[in-house]
Design a protein around this motif. Sequence first.
Motif, mmCIF file in Angstrom:
data_model
loop_
_atom_site.group_PDB
_atom_site.id
_atom_site.type_symbol
_atom_site.label_atom_id
_atom_site.label_comp_id
_atom_site.label_asym_id
_atom_site.label_seq_id
_atom_site.Cartn_x
_atom_site.Cartn_y
_atom_site.Cartn_z
ATOM 1 N N GLU A 91 -1.889 5.572 5.101
ATOM 2 C CA GLU A 91 -1.415 6.653 4.233
ATOM 3 C C GLU A 91 0.082 6.889 4.416
ATOM 4 N N GLY A 94 1.981 4.207 2.511
ATOM 5 C CA GLY A 94 1.921 4.487 1.078
ATOM 6 C C GLY A 94 2.911 5.580 0.703
ATOM 7 N N GLN A 269 -1.814 7.983 -4.865
ATOM 8 C CA GLN A 269 -1.433 6.604 -4.561
ATOM 9 C C GLN A 269 -0.034 6.275 -5.069
ATOM 10 N N SER A 270 0.403 6.943 -6.139
ATOM 11 C CA SER A 270 1.713 6.657 -6.735
ATOM 12 C C SER A 270 2.731 7.761 -6.517
#
Length: 324
Positions: A91, A94, A269-270
């Motif tokens: 995480e 990301g 996620q983005s």
Amino acid sequence: MSLAARVVNASEKDGRKAERERKRRELYREIRRYRYLYPMLIFGVAFFIVFAYVPMYGIQLAFKSYNIGKGITGSDWVGLANFNKLFARTEFWGAFNNTIIISLLKTITFFPVPIILAILINEVGRKLGRTLQIVYTLPHFLSWVTISAIMMNLFASSGAVNGLIDQLGGENVKFLNDGGIFRVLLVTTQIWKEAGWSCIIYMAAIAGIDQSQYESATIDGATRFQKALFITLPSLKNVAAILLLLSIGHAMDAGFDQVFNMYNPTVYQSADIIDTYIYRISFMQAADYGLSTALGLFKGVINCALLLIANFVVGKMSAESKII
């Protein structure tokens, strides 16, 4: 030592003493001249002491296993264990990648807009220019909470834009649930909110340009576009370089207020950035203050390194544009 040498030595000492005394009197004179301005510094200095220097005491949590009973000082040292735990999390990587991508997109798209806007406002005339400057500056005073509410009313599945698309026979677009579209919304709302405010400093720089340059260019037959291109734009070079350096120094921030108020779990996620990730691991999960402090320290070190590198590169191109 001869008498002549002693006389010369004494004369030099007297000269240095007189010079020190002269400088001391000049300093006192300057302090007295601006004595009414110094009280105004109290609030600024207090702000940085309270919010910038005092919190540095807590940086040691990045290297400790925090125990609320023992406090910061009494907690056990764990070395780089918090950093090892942080770098092992997918995480984190990301959020790190999203921070770089979003910050880079914002810098590339936002940076030239205030410059262009300032030049255009300068070219339309004083009265209209003032009106446009007020119109473009107003969004800056809206909070991201207000702007996120506007965006949700416009771009939600049942919002105004999708309602219009439905009326025209099109398919519903998930603006706020598509990662790619959401990043575009982040960039465009940033430009809409801050471009007018950011162009103020460029307007001030334009006002300081020697008007004789424009007069000479007019005599030589230059068009307004040529004067803007060859006189106005080069005159903004140093100001633009300094502002670019400052923005690079905050590259790892990527706009917490904006992202936090606009994003949702479907676009983590983005859109999840380092600051929102820190918020989640600090307040929405089992609190691990050592981990969140390590992440904050990591972000600060990266920002500092980016600023120093950018300052070095700009300094090689133009020494006048360095800030350090």
